[in-house]
Design an enzyme around this catalytic site. Structure first.
Site, short mmCIF file in Angstrom:
data_model
loop_
_atom_site.label_atom_id
_atom_site.label_comp_id
_atom_site.label_asym_id
_atom_site.label_seq_id
_atom_site.Cartn_x
_atom_site.Cartn_y
_atom_site.Cartn_z
N LYS A 53 -11.31 2.28 -4.52
CA LYS A 53 -10.87 0.98 -5.05
C LYS A 53 -11.57 0.68 -6.38
CE LYS A 53 -9.57 -0.77 -0.54
NZ LYS A 53 -9.67 -1.72 0.54
N GLN A 97 -14.37 -5.01 2.99
CA GLN A 97 -13.81 -3.81 3.63
C GLN A 97 -13.91 -3.91 5.15
OE1 GLN A 97 -12.18 -1.51 1.91
NE2 GLN A 97 -11.68 -0.37 3.76
N ASP A 120 -6.56 -9.33 -0.57
CA ASP A 120 -6.15 -8.51 0.59
C ASP A 120 -4.97 -9.17 1.31
OD1 ASP A 120 -7.20 -6.03 1.25
OD2 ASP A 120 -9.07 -6.87 2.04
N1 LIG Z 1 -10.28 -5.03 3.45
C1 LIG Z 1 -9.47 -4.03 3.85
N2 LIG Z 1 -9.90 -3.16 4.77
C2 LIG Z 1 -9.05 -2.15 5.15
C3 LIG Z 1 -7.76 -2.02 4.58
C4 LIG Z 1 -7.36 -2.96 3.62
O1 LIG Z 1 -6.20 -2.94 3.09
N3 LIG Z 1 -8.24 -3.95 3.28
N4 LIG Z 1 -6.96 -0.92 4.92
C5 LIG Z 1 -7.54 0.21 5.61
C6 LIG Z 1 -8.22 1.23 4.75
N5 LIG Z 1 -7.72 1.38 3.36
C7 LIG Z 1 -8.04 0.44 2.47
O2 LIG Z 1 -9.01 -0.27 2.55
C8 LIG Z 1 -7.09 2.57 2.93
C9 LIG Z 1 -6.84 3.62 3.77
C10 LIG Z 1 -6.30 4.82 3.27
C11 LIG Z 1 -5.98 4.96 1.94
C12 LIG Z 1 -5.46 6.23 1.38
O3 LIG Z 1 -5.20 6.30 0.20
N6 LIG Z 1 -5.32 7.28 2.16
C13 LIG Z 1 -4.96 8.57 1.67
C14 LIG Z 1 -5.72 9.63 2.41
C15 LIG Z 1 -7.19 9.48 2.28
C16 LIG Z 1 -7.97 10.57 3.00
O4 LIG Z 1 -7.77 11.74 2.68
O5 LIG Z 1 -8.78 10.23 3.88
C17 LIG Z 1 -3.47 8.83 1.85
O6 LIG Z 1 -2.88 8.30 2.79
O7 LIG Z 1 -2.95 9.58 1.04
C18 LIG Z 1 -6.20 3.90 1.11
C19 LIG Z 1 -6.75 2.72 1.60
C20 LIG Z 1 -8.57 -0.29 6.62
N7 LIG Z 1 -9.46 -1.24 6.06
#
Ligand SMILES: Nc1nc2c(c(=O)[nH]1)N[C@@H](CN(C=O)c1ccc(C(=O)N[C@@H](CCC(=O)O)C(=O)O)cc1)CN2
Length: 284
Positions: A53, A97, A120
């Site tokens: 982020k 987070q 968020d």
């Molecule tokens: N405050 C927040 N906490 C959490 C959120 C959120 O939106 N706000 N969402 C999830 C986690 N998350 C962002 O925080 C998130 C998860 C995954 C990805 C992502 O880009 N994933 C990649 C793969 C990553 C990897 O290899 O591990 C993909 O899908 O291509 C971005 C954001 C929970 N907490």
């Protein structure tokens, strides 16, 4: 039929370029969007997400701060930090987070964030705004899913039946409301649904947001349907996978999002969009 991919990385690149351009224009008018990212504890996945982020903020020209605290931080201390960020004029968006350590009540923390900085979209005021169709920040993951639908020409969903699997406050419920606002006929399925496959087979659009592998298999999908996979799981080999049996479903669906490279990157992109909008509201 083999489904076409909805590429979250490619769409993110396009949208982030637009954010970069709007940020440059805003900076010329004297305002730099600022995001505060708060991480408590040492959850390894959370550490990766917050780093991504902050990096994404740098790439579009935002000011960002990452506040890391160890898991001994008390709820009162965290609430005090949020209050300070609420008052900080250089910060337009605040993100805590999730998940938080068990001794901290995440609802209390989310409600402490000023709704004007709730990028968020998790605050009850943001959820309420979505419910009644008023302006407010939209939760980033379902907002990203809507942008993915839009990218394949599905903006007005009149006449479409969308089935959402999952009813969490941060994905399933706001997803259903966003689809409804786009004129879809929406069914929400969950662990209490009697015959999930009977529901999903009727769907033009299926959004799987359960957090369990193979919730949606090929026999549950109408030929040509759009399948959006919000899940993020690990398979037996430790490989990242979604809620959808990708290899099977791609042979039936018309469009499908991959994991990784689908909804995940869009979540961070929509966080940038929300943060930019939070700042732009101050310079209409
Ligand atoms: N405050 C927040 N906490 C959490 C959120 C959120 O939106 N706000 N969402 C999830 C986690 N998350 C962002 O925080 C998130 C998860 C995954 C990805 C992502 O880009 N994933 C990649 C793969 C990553 C990897 O290899 O591990 C993909 O899908 O291509 C971005 C954001 C929970 N907490």
């Amino acid at each position: 039929m083999t489904a076409q991919l909805i590429d979250g990385n490619a769409l993110s690149r396009q949208l982030r370029q637009q954010v970069r351009e709007r940020t440059t224009a805003l900076k010329e008018r004297g305002l730099t969007p600022g995001l505060a990212v708060v991480l408590v504890g040492d959850n390894p996945a959370s550490q990766v997400y917050v780093r991504n982020k902050v990096k994404a903020c740098e790439e579009v020209g935002f000011h960002s701060v990452l506040e890391r605290y160890d898991a001994t931080l008390t709820e009162a201390e965290l609430l005090a930090r949020i209050e300070a960020l609420n008052q900080d004029p250089a910060i337009h968006g605040i993100l805590v987070q999730l998940p938080l350590p068990a001794h901290i009540d995440d609802k209390k923390v989310i409600e402490a964030i000023s709704p004007a900085k709730d990028v968020d979209g998790f605050h009850v005021a943001s959820a309420g705004a979505l419910l009644v169709g008023e302006a407010g920040f939209k939760a980033c993951t379902p907002y990203g899913c809507m942008k993915m639908l839009e990218s394949i020409g599905l903006k007005d969903l009149r006449g479409k039946h969308a089935v959402v699997i999952g009813r969490s406050n941060i994905v399933g419920k706001p997803m259903a409301l966003m689809l409804l606002a786009a004129n879809a006929t929406v069914t929400v399925c969950h662990s209490g649904t009697a015959d999930l496959a009977a529901m999903t087979r009727q769907a033009d659009i299926v959004v799987a947001a359960v957090g369990k592998r193979n919730v949606l298999t090929a026999d549950m999908v109408k030929p040509g349907a759009v399948v959006i996979d919000v899940g993020m799981n690990r398979n037996a080999e430790g490989k990242l996978c979604g809620d959808v049996d990708f290899e099977g479903v791609r042979e039936v669906a018309g469009w499908i999002t991959p994991v990784p490279g689908g909804v995940g990157p869009m979540t961070i992109t929509m966080l940038l969009v929300n943060t930019l909008e939070a700042a732009e509201r101050l310079r209409p």
